[in-house]
Design an enzyme around this catalytic site. Structure first.
Site, mmCIF file in Angstrom:
data_model
loop_
_atom_site.group_PDB
_atom_site.id
_atom_site.type_symbol
_atom_site.label_atom_id
_atom_site.label_comp_id
_atom_site.label_asym_id
_atom_site.label_seq_id
_atom_site.Cartn_x
_atom_site.Cartn_y
_atom_site.Cartn_z
ATOM 1 N N ASN A 118 -6.459 5.252 9.442
ATOM 2 C CA ASN A 118 -5.739 3.637 10.679
ATOM 3 C C ASN A 118 -5.869 3.820 11.976
ATOM 4 O OD1 ASN A 118 -3.873 5.884 8.794
ATOM 5 N ND2 ASN A 118 -2.908 4.352 10.224
ATOM 6 N N CYS A 124 4.200 2.362 12.775
ATOM 7 C CA CYS A 124 4.187 2.612 12.207
ATOM 8 C C CYS A 124 6.017 3.888 13.297
ATOM 9 C CB CYS A 124 4.399 3.536 11.448
ATOM 10 S SG CYS A 124 2.994 2.308 10.503
ATOM 11 N N GLY A 135 0.685 -1.102 0.322
ATOM 12 C CA GLY A 135 -0.101 0.099 0.220
ATOM 13 C C GLY A 135 0.580 0.751 -0.233
ATOM 14 N N SER A 151 -4.080 -3.246 -0.392
ATOM 15 C CA SER A 151 -2.879 -3.279 0.423
ATOM 16 C C SER A 151 -3.672 -5.219 0.871
ATOM 17 C CB SER A 151 -2.369 -2.996 1.530
ATOM 18 O OG SER A 151 -1.423 -3.997 1.930
ATOM 19 N N ALA A 152 -3.105 -6.155 0.390
ATOM 20 C CA ALA A 152 -3.274 -7.848 0.655
ATOM 21 C C ALA A 152 -3.234 -7.851 2.799
ATOM 22 C CB ALA A 152 -2.670 -8.870 0.224
ATOM 23 N N HIS A 153 -2.562 -7.090 3.027
ATOM 24 C CA HIS A 153 -2.068 -7.904 4.376
ATOM 25 C C HIS A 153 -2.994 -7.239 5.460
ATOM 26 C CE1 HIS A 153 0.308 -4.885 6.287
ATOM 27 N NE2 HIS A 153 0.385 -4.387 5.551
ATOM 28 N N THR A 180 9.711 -8.875 -12.010
ATOM 29 C CA THR A 180 9.088 -9.977 -12.496
ATOM 30 C C THR A 180 8.152 -9.597 -11.246
ATOM 31 O OG1 THR A 180 10.696 -10.825 -13.218
ATOM 32 C CG2 THR A 180 9.706 -12.154 -12.169
HETATM 33 C C1 PLP Z 1 -1.545 -0.300 6.467
HETATM 34 C C2 PLP Z 1 -1.207 0.817 6.016
HETATM 35 C C3 PLP Z 1 -0.744 1.434 4.890
HETATM 36 C C4 PLP Z 1 0.569 0.614 4.144
HETATM 37 O O1 PLP Z 1 0.316 -0.062 3.595
HETATM 38 P P1 PLP Z 1 2.167 -1.719 3.496
HETATM 39 O O2 PLP Z 1 0.728 -3.133 2.580
HETATM 40 O O3 PLP Z 1 1.691 -1.731 5.148
HETATM 41 O O4 PLP Z 1 2.331 -1.241 2.610
HETATM 42 C C5 PLP Z 1 -1.396 2.672 3.710
HETATM 43 N N1 PLP Z 1 -2.156 3.178 3.990
HETATM 44 C C6 PLP Z 1 -2.443 2.915 5.414
HETATM 45 C C7 PLP Z 1 -4.429 3.428 5.892
HETATM 46 C C8 PLP Z 1 -2.601 1.987 5.823
HETATM 47 O O5 PLP Z 1 -3.293 1.362 6.970
#
Ligand code: PLP
Length: 389
Positions: free
Chosen positions: A151, A325, A71, A199-201, A237
């Site tokens: 977040n 973070c 992300g 983002s996937a995680h 890749t």
């Molecule tokens: C987690 C997060 C990101 C960063 O995504 P990553 O895949 O961990 O780099 C960016 N923006 C928000 C709002 C997030 O919660």
């Protein structure tokens, strides 16, 4: 001891269905998607399927999805390349004071390149005011980047209204939807955003894979140069297993979205009610109406959030203070600061985020542990009600 994970906004475990779908692409189906023989083409097909699944989750077309490493990378790409490519038209961008660092630090980079950045403030629930956005727009504004949902405090922003304003002024609109994905019904077309980071995680997929939605017709330059991957926009890749996992996680998220929202909101509300019932001098930060389902950001007055975090950890409960973070530093959360929480109360704020593997029993256990921990910290605290805090 019971282990309770209440930090789903930091990251989520990979669901078993997701892992099972990924495994063959490490071993037997390992071909390079750019190779023309069968095992390569199988990889290419797997990526195409994943692209369809991710696109479907946000109502996009598959060709509008560009996979990235995270992300964070999607945010960097969207903000920096948009601004740089339009710098002959103007060097002003608008964002908010409550963005993720991936966005804020991209904006800082632009400032070093001679751009001006307006950071919109938010009200005490964390909402951006569309009227204030309208007033901040200038003839040299080329980009508006406002997050879909925050977040830390979970506030879901009025992004549809914001997108409308951007469109009326012919300004590119980017939204960081990393937290909203899989937690809010997203229809990027109805919304009218030009760029969207995901983002996937955070949706039970693997770490290290994200995507940027780029509206078809929008001319966003490439930002990694090399091979022809991702339609010549993001070379290298492909992270085949990551992409396959993201695709499966997106499919599951889409299938379960309505029930997920209902279940998680119920658990979150249950938790907040129990905390308010058992513990005095607490305050829930953010909006109670327009809020991410799993988020409970709570201020416990007269204590240090870090101390509370450690006591909870000793009992097997994982939570966070500030955002993951910045939790290694003692700088107070910029988000809680922006909504006007007094500094000493920011230090007593903890984010609990509930997810798919959270049970009611987990929350009962957490409330018990929490009640004891808060009591203990308050009894030894030098900052008490009497000291005027
Ligand atoms: C987690 C997060 C990101 C960063 O995504 P990553 O895949 O961990 O780099 C960016 N923006 C928000 C709002 C997030 O919660």
């Amino acid at each position: 001891m019971r282990q309770v994970y209440l930090d789903y906004s930091a990251t989520t475990p990979v669901k078993d269905e997701v892992l099972q779908e990924m495994i063959p692409y490490f071993t037997t189906k390992f071909g390079n998607p750019s190779s023309l023989y069968t095992v390569g083409q199988e990889s290419k097909n797997a990526i195409n399927l994943a692209r369809e699944r991710v696109a479907a989750l946000i109502g996009a077309e598959p060709r509008e999805i560009f996979f990235t490493s995270s992300g964070t990378e999607a945010d960097n790409w969207a903000v920096i390349e948009t601004a740089m490519s339009k710098r002959n038209k103007g060097k002003h961008v608008i964002t908010t004071s409550i963005e993720h660092h991936a966005l804020l630090h991209s904006a800082e980079h632009l400032k070093k390149e001679g751009f001006e950045v307006t950071y919109l403030g938010v009200d005490k629930e964390g909402f951006v005011d569309p009227a204030e956005l309208e007033r901040a727009i200038r003839p040299d504004t080329t980009l508006i980047s406002i997050m879909y949902a925050n977040n830390e405090i979970g506030t879901v922003e009025p992004v549809a209204e914001i997108a409308k304003i951007a469109k009326a002024h012919g300004i590119v609109f980017h939204t960081d939807a990393v937290q909203a994905l899989g937690n809010v019904h997203i229809d990027v077309k109805a919304l009218g955003a030009d760029l969207m980071s995901i983002s996937a995680h955070k949706i039970y997929g693997p770490k290290g894979i994200g995507a940027l939605y780029i509206r078809k017709g929008l001319a966003l330059p490439a930002h990694i140069y090399g091979g022809a991957q991702e339609n010549n926009k993001r070379a290298g890749t492909e992270n085949l297993t990551g992409i396959v996992g993201f695709g499966k996680a997106a499919e599951l998220a889409r299938e379960n979205l309505t029930s997920h929202i209902e279940k998680i909101t119920g658990l979150r509300n249950y938790f907040i009610e129990r905390v308010l019932e058992k513990i005095e001098d607490v305050h829930v930060n953010g909006s109670l109406e327009s809020r991410l389902p799993g988020n409970a950001n709570i201020t416990f007055k007269y204590i240090e959030g870090e101390a509370l975090l450690l006591l909870l950890d000793m009992k097997g409960v994982a939570v966070s203070t500030g955002s993951a973070c910045s939790s290694a530093s003692l700088t107070p959360s910029h988000v809680l600061e922006a909504i006007g929480v007094p500094v000493e109360q920011i230090h007593g704020s903890v984010r609990f985020t509930v997810g798919d593997f959270t049970s009611k029993e987990d929350l009962d256990y957490t409330v018990d542990v929490l009640t004891g921990a808060v009591e203990k910290l308050r009894s030894i605290s030098s900052v008490s009600k009497d000291s005027g805090w």
